[in-house]
Design an enzyme around this catalytic site. Structure first.
Site, mmCIF file in Angstrom:
data_model
loop_
_atom_site.group_PDB
_atom_site.id
_atom_site.type_symbol
_atom_site.label_atom_id
_atom_site.label_comp_id
_atom_site.label_asym_id
_atom_site.label_seq_id
_atom_site.Cartn_x
_atom_site.Cartn_y
_atom_site.Cartn_z
ATOM 1 N N GLY B 47 0.909 -1.145 -0.051
ATOM 2 C CA GLY B 47 -0.020 0.120 0.086
ATOM 3 C C GLY B 47 0.916 1.324 -0.003
ATOM 4 O O GLY B 47 1.844 1.446 0.999
ATOM 5 N N ASP B 234 -1.620 4.528 -6.144
ATOM 6 C CA ASP B 234 -0.057 4.492 -5.754
ATOM 7 C C ASP B 234 0.410 5.611 -6.392
ATOM 8 O O ASP B 234 1.501 5.810 -5.918
ATOM 9 C CB ASP B 234 0.163 3.131 -6.551
ATOM 10 C CG ASP B 234 -0.376 1.841 -5.549
ATOM 11 O OD1 ASP B 234 -1.287 1.477 -5.874
ATOM 12 O OD2 ASP B 234 0.359 1.373 -4.917
ATOM 13 N N ASN B 244 -3.050 2.562 -10.027
ATOM 14 C CA ASN B 244 -3.286 1.498 -8.800
ATOM 15 C C ASN B 244 -3.246 0.327 -9.301
ATOM 16 O O ASN B 244 -2.745 -0.179 -10.291
ATOM 17 C CB ASN B 244 -5.062 2.255 -8.650
ATOM 18 C CG ASN B 244 -5.206 1.697 -7.184
ATOM 19 O OD1 ASN B 244 -4.553 1.651 -6.350
ATOM 20 N ND2 ASN B 244 -6.387 1.080 -6.961
#
Lengths: 344, 344
Positions: B47, B234, B244
């Site tokens: 993440g 991201d 992402n």
């Protein structure tokens, strides 16, 4: 070398247990139609055309031991049991209908004759399916350029049919006609037919294959790595809407966005004119454990609510053409499918 | 009750090993920055915001044992090692940049002071990330009606951040503000963050959650089961394109087709104005074994070629709004992102 998905052998139905592929090639012999029904439900065999063949052989197997005086009641029970296995596959009902027609038309000839004719009909359904795949493969191969990078979903190969395959039949026919073809296949969760079955079939045939997860299709199309999509079908409605393995619709939407042709391959036995659109096709909801567990191990906390629709509907407007053993159906599907099916 | 994704404890970095969730809650203590780098690469922690925090703590940890005369050379090695772990996450480079700035501005104060200030900065990055999530959660919650069925992808929760979460921060804030919310999450192959992490987080919070496979999103939207999509990010490019987790793009395309709002939630540390568009964001290609094996067992024949891009790019035109701790950015993103980032 050829994949033996299902065979009739000495009054047994023999099936390759697809749940164990690619790790193990186990052939199981069935002598009871209820076991055949369970094998269909549990996905020992899967793929709409293969399910149709299995159901037909299931009927032929079921009547072998039936005594004369119970014949009518027993054969109805056999039809009912097999019809309840997988609700979405058109070929299941089509094959049972063919078997029922033999039974109804020939019952006056005597039980033993009907039993023989039912076995012959099941074998005919088997043989015709292979022949249809070879024909549709040729029609499909003509649509595709050489070289092509073809994306497929799930398994619409020899394992999903009596042999040769529908979407993979098109791929095999491309290769046989000297066209260069490379296959991209997504793994197809939850049952992993792409990773386990399609990759296995293509590797055996020495056709280049690349595996991806289901959610990588958009990435590939963004990077112009897909020249065409070819998938199979579990049921085609009269308007051209297609029921196929869950995820097909999402791929079709991406294909449209990226101007990638989207082809559906299947025998005319997959076409169900009684369904006017995809909304009328029953979508099977399968056990949540297929999603929540992989190799028997949980991938999510206990008690999480889970969805498992096994199929989705691809709108006809997203489909470039439907390829059958009679040729290629192009839009407008509403009128062309009906003409195509009636065409000799 | 709160998830402790990463902590600084007695000159150790302690991380919850996310690879073992939901089966086991194992906390690992790291005392070497190279181990922290490996943990980031191997996805013990993942993440983008959490990676940023881990990298900052990695720097603080790395300098603890460095002697004065090697300081400049060693800290450069630390920065380099940590920067090489995950190429897509903007927060990684943003966090390292903040740490470098402390080091450059304060080195004249002496090594021991710099070490202390680096530790303080890492803890500040940690604290600020939680605060940013709480803020963006509130902004996001205002966008969503009650009741809402929100689809999310991957894990953009407490586990992907210092705590609280971005996409799941919005969900948590909805619940805290009394709104009814139900979450739909796809499993997110190959790493299964949706099934393993998001379902686990939401179950702990007693927020209703339904798990699906990645290829079921189209089916859900066809059946009008999704009111909004909220995902993390991201990296956000200057024009609003979003990198992402792989599969995000496909969901955005489906959301557009079905007129479902598509929201991206992330702190402004995920915005990278140096990338003018998504095409400039490096996409990490990960090991093929993540796709080919599940629980150490192969799902496909040996030697099958495999793709494993970890992220994809969602075109800005598919995004309804980007939610940060400073508020909600709406289109046109090209101009609004720049203004937003500069806004105090």
């Amino acid at each position: 070398m050829a994949v033996k998905t299902i065979q009739w052998k000495n009054n047994h139905v023999v099936m390759l247990d697809q749940r164990l592929l690619p790790g193990k090639e186990v052939y199981r012999a069935y002598r009871d139609y209820t076991e055949v029904a369970r094998a269909i439900r549990d996905m020992v065999i899967r793929g709409a055309p293969a399910i149709g063949v299995a159901a037909a052989m299931g009927v032929a197997l079921g009547v072998v031991w039936v005594k004369g005086k119970n014949f009518d009641r027993e054969i109805e029970r056999i039809f009912r049991t097999l019809a309840k296995t997988r609700p979405t596959a058109a070929n299941l009902f089509w094959a049972l209908e063919r078997m029922r027609k033999i039974y109804i038309e020939k019952r006056s000839l005597g039980i033993e004759t009907v039993k023989r004719l039912l076995k012959e009909e099941a074998l005919k359904i088997f043989e015709e399916d292979i022949a249809a795949n070879r024909l549709l493969g040729k029609f499909g191969a003509q649509l595709l350029r050489s070289p092509s990078r073809v994306l497929t979903h799930c398994n619409a190969g020899a394992l999903a049919t009596a042999g040769y395959g529908t979407a993979l039949g098109v791929i095999r026919a491309m290769k046989e006609s000297g066209k260069e073809v490379e296959v991209l296949v997504d793994e197809t969760r939850p049952f992993l037919q792409g990773a386990r079955l399609t990759a296995w079939e293509l590797k055996k045939e020495k056709i280049p294959v690349t595996l991806l997860t289901d959610n990588m299709v958009g990435y590939l199309m963004q990077h112009s790595k897909v020249d065409a999509v070819v998938v199979g079908c579990d049921r085609v409605a009269a308007n051209g809407d297609v029921a196929n393995k869950i995820g097909t619709y999402g791929i079709a939407v991406l294909a449209r966005r990226h101007n990638v042709p989207f082809y559906v391959a299947g025998p005319t036995s997959s076409i169900d004119l009684k369904c006017s659109s995809g909304a009328e096709v029953p979508i099977e909801q399968r056990n949540s454990r297929e999603v929540s567990h992989i190799f028997g191990r949980p991938i999510t906390p206990r008690g999480v609510h889970i969805l498992n629709p096994a199929f989705d509907i691809t709108d006809h407007e997203l489909i470039s053409a439907i390829i059958t053993e009679k040729g290629v159906i192009t839009p407008p599907f509403q009128q062309n499918i009906r003409t195509h099916v009636r065409h000799q």
